[in-house]
Design a protein around this motif. Structure first.
Motif, PDB file in Angstrom:
ATOM      1  N   LEU A  26      34.810  25.377  34.258  1.00 35.51           N
ATOM      2  CA  LEU A  26      33.694  24.964  33.395  1.00 35.51           C
ATOM      3  C   LEU A  26      34.175  24.290  32.112  1.00 35.51           C
ATOM      4  N   LYS A  27      35.481  24.376  31.841  1.00 29.51           N
ATOM      5  CA  LYS A  27      36.056  23.798  30.620  1.00 29.51           C
ATOM      6  C   LYS A  27      36.746  22.460  30.866  1.00 29.51           C
ATOM      7  N   ILE A  28      36.699  21.940  32.089  1.00 30.27           N
ATOM      8  CA  ILE A  28      37.390  20.691  32.394  1.00 30.27           C
ATOM      9  C   ILE A  28      36.927  19.580  31.443  1.00 30.27           C
ATOM     10  N   ASP A  29      37.894  18.891  30.866  1.00 30.31           N
ATOM     11  CA  ASP A  29      37.565  17.809  29.939  1.00 30.31           C
ATOM     12  C   ASP A  29      37.313  16.535  30.736  1.00 30.31           C
ATOM     13  N   SER A  30      36.048  16.297  31.014  1.00 30.37           N
ATOM     14  CA  SER A  30      35.626  15.121  31.773  1.00 30.37           C
ATOM     15  C   SER A  30      34.260  14.692  31.265  1.00 30.37           C
ATOM     16  N   PRO A  31      34.013  13.391  31.202  1.00 30.26           N
ATOM     17  CA  PRO A  31      32.673  12.948  30.791  1.00 30.26           C
ATOM     18  C   PRO A  31      31.594  13.388  31.787  1.00 30.26           C
ATOM     19  N   TYR A  32      32.007  13.868  32.965  1.00 26.54           N
ATOM     20  CA  TYR A  32      31.061  14.398  33.940  1.00 26.54           C
ATOM     21  C   TYR A  32      30.750  15.882  33.708  1.00 26.54           C
ATOM     22  N   ASN A  33      31.445  16.512  32.761  1.00 33.52           N
ATOM     23  CA  ASN A  33      31.182  17.915  32.475  1.00 33.52           C
ATOM     24  C   ASN A  33      29.974  17.995  31.538  1.00 33.52           C
ATOM     25  N   THR A  34      28.819  18.234  32.134  1.00 30.02           N
ATOM     26  CA  THR A  34      27.573  18.259  31.364  1.00 30.02           C
ATOM     27  C   THR A  34      27.346  19.582  30.645  1.00 30.02           C
ATOM     28  N   ARG A  35      28.321  20.471  30.715  1.00 25.25           N
ATOM     29  CA  ARG A  35      28.293  21.658  29.859  1.00 25.25           C
ATOM     30  C   ARG A  35      28.955  21.331  28.519  1.00 25.25           C
ATOM     31  N   LEU A  36      29.952  20.441  28.553  1.00 26.63           N
ATOM     32  CA  LEU A  36      30.672  20.069  27.332  1.00 26.63           C
ATOM     33  C   LEU A  36      30.079  18.834  26.648  1.00 26.63           C
ATOM     34  N   TYR A  37      29.616  17.886  27.443  1.00 25.96           N
ATOM     35  CA  TYR A  37      29.141  16.619  26.897  1.00 25.96           C
ATOM     36  C   TYR A  37      27.630  16.489  27.072  1.00 25.96           C
ATOM     37  N   ILE A  85      31.626  20.055  39.539  1.00 21.74           N
ATOM     38  CA  ILE A  85      32.214  19.995  40.882  1.00 21.74           C
ATOM     39  C   ILE A  85      32.666  18.571  41.181  1.00 21.74           C
ATOM     40  N   TYR A  86      31.833  17.595  40.837  1.00 14.45           N
ATOM     41  CA  TYR A  86      32.173  16.183  41.047  1.00 14.45           C
ATOM     42  C   TYR A  86      33.453  15.821  40.286  1.00 14.45           C
ATOM     43  N   ALA A  87      33.526  16.233  39.022  1.00 14.37           N
ATOM     44  CA  ALA A  87      34.719  15.948  38.207  1.00 14.37           C
ATOM     45  C   ALA A  87      35.964  16.579  38.812  1.00 14.37           C
ATOM     46  N   LEU A  88      35.838  17.793  39.286  1.00 12.00           N
ATOM     47  CA  LEU A  88      36.979  18.476  39.910  1.00 12.00           C
ATOM     48  C   LEU A  88      37.385  17.791  41.210  1.00 12.00           C
ATOM     49  N   LYS A  89      36.416  17.334  41.984  1.00  9.77           N
ATOM     50  CA  LYS A  89      36.730  16.634  43.234  1.00  9.77           C
ATOM     51  C   LYS A  89      37.467  15.325  42.958  1.00  9.77           C
ATOM     52  N   ILE A  90      37.095  14.636  41.896  1.00  6.67           N
ATOM     53  CA  ILE A  90      37.755  13.372  41.545  1.00  6.67           C
ATOM     54  C   ILE A  90      39.263  13.584  41.378  1.00  6.67           C
ATOM     55  N   ILE A  91      39.638  14.700  40.777  1.00  8.75           N
ATOM     56  CA  ILE A  91      41.063  14.952  40.522  1.00  8.75           C
ATOM     57  C   ILE A  91      41.685  15.886  41.567  1.00  8.75           C
ATOM     58  N   GLY A  92      40.939  16.175  42.629  1.00  9.13           N
ATOM     59  CA  GLY A  92      41.466  16.987  43.715  1.00  9.13           C
ATOM     60  C   GLY A  92      41.667  18.450  43.378  1.00  9.13           C
ATOM     61  N   LYS A  93      40.855  18.986  42.464  1.00  6.41           N
ATOM     62  CA  LYS A  93      41.051  20.370  42.033  1.00  6.41           C
ATOM     63  C   LYS A  93      39.871  21.286  42.356  1.00  6.41           C
ATOM     64  N   TYR A  94      38.939  20.833  43.174  1.00  5.76           N
ATOM     65  CA  TYR A  94      37.816  21.697  43.529  1.00  5.76           C
ATOM     66  C   TYR A  94      38.226  22.592  44.682  1.00  5.76           C
ATOM     67  N   THR A  95      38.066  23.906  44.493  1.00  5.69           N
ATOM     68  CA  THR A  95      38.510  24.891  45.485  1.00  5.69           C
ATOM     69  C   THR A  95      37.364  25.419  46.348  1.00  5.69           C
ATOM     70  N   GLY A  96      36.157  24.952  46.103  1.00  5.43           N
ATOM     71  CA  GLY A  96      35.006  25.446  46.857  1.00  5.43           C
ATOM     72  C   GLY A  96      34.153  26.406  46.067  1.00  5.43           C
ATOM     73  N   LYS A  97      34.644  26.810  44.905  1.00  3.22           N
ATOM     74  CA  LYS A  97      33.903  27.717  44.037  1.00  3.22           C
ATOM     75  C   LYS A  97      34.272  27.419  42.590  1.00  3.22           C
ATOM     76  N   LEU A  98      33.267  27.455  41.703  1.00  2.00           N
ATOM     77  CA  LEU A  98      33.532  27.222  40.284  1.00  2.00           C
ATOM     78  C   LEU A  98      33.975  28.512  39.607  1.00  2.00           C
ATOM     79  N   GLY A  99      35.074  28.421  38.867  1.00  2.00           N
ATOM     80  CA  GLY A  99      35.534  29.543  38.058  1.00  2.00           C
ATOM     81  C   GLY A  99      35.309  29.240  36.581  1.00  2.00           C
ATOM     82  N   TRP A 100      35.502  30.238  35.734  1.00  2.00           N
ATOM     83  CA  TRP A 100      35.274  30.052  34.296  1.00  2.00           C
ATOM     84  C   TRP A 100      36.137  28.925  33.728  1.00  2.00           C
ATOM     85  N   ASN A 101      37.383  28.820  34.151  1.00  2.00           N
ATOM     86  CA  ASN A 101      38.257  27.753  33.643  1.00  2.00           C
ATOM     87  C   ASN A 101      37.783  26.375  34.092  1.00  2.00           C
TER      88      ASN A 101
END
Length: 163
Positions: free
Chosen positions: A94-105, A76-92
């Protein structure tokens, strides 16, 4: 102004982060920044003082075995940084390429995702001694903790999918 507020916050942190806390961070093999980063994840996962120590145990256990933290608030934090958080997480999301994505990194994200309170810092320093590797929200106030992926998947079905 913002600079003055930031200085006040840093001064208050330095005043409250004791020598014993510094010693404990060192004992855990973590820097103060890492403790604050971990505390910020705990802060965003729960408002329950008691559950903070259990969530901390999950994160410490995952860090110890090299398992991704899988902390949705970091995404959510990573999405907010780039202005793409819609208020709910979707499956796509969860794939955001960001060092803040603790599912990927694996490991902690590069820095805190919020200003954690004292209780979350305390929990980051003194996690409950458990074997838990997973948790899922049962409701807005509490979580179900589990040791195995099978048990976690059961809880996800019960508390999320079949809600």
């Amino acid at each position: 102004d913002a600079d003055e507020m930031a200085h006040l916050m840093v001064d208050k942190f330095k005043e409250n982060f004791s020598e014993a806390m510094k010693w404990r961070a060192k004992q855990l093999g973590m820097t103060i920044r890492q403790i604050v980063t971990l505390a910020s994840l705990i802060e965003k996962e729960t408002s329950s003082r008691e559950e903070r120590f259990l969530i901390s145990s999950v994160f410490h256990n995952r860090l110890r075995i090299g398992m991704p933290l899988g902390c949705d608030p970091t995404i959510i934090y990573a999405l907010k940084i780039i202005g793409k958080y819609t208020g709910k997480l979707g499956w796509n999301d969860l794939k955001i390429d960001s060092p803040y994505n603790t599912r990927l990194y694996r490991g902690l994200p590069p820095g805190p995702i919020c200003n954690p309170g004292y209780a979350s810092i305390e929990a980051a320093l003194y996690p409950e001694n458990t074997q838990y590797l997973y948790f899922v929200a049962k409701n807005p106030q509490s979580h179900y903790f589990s040791r195995t992926l099978d048990e976690h998947n059961w809880a996800v079905r019960k508390f999320i999918i079949n809600r």
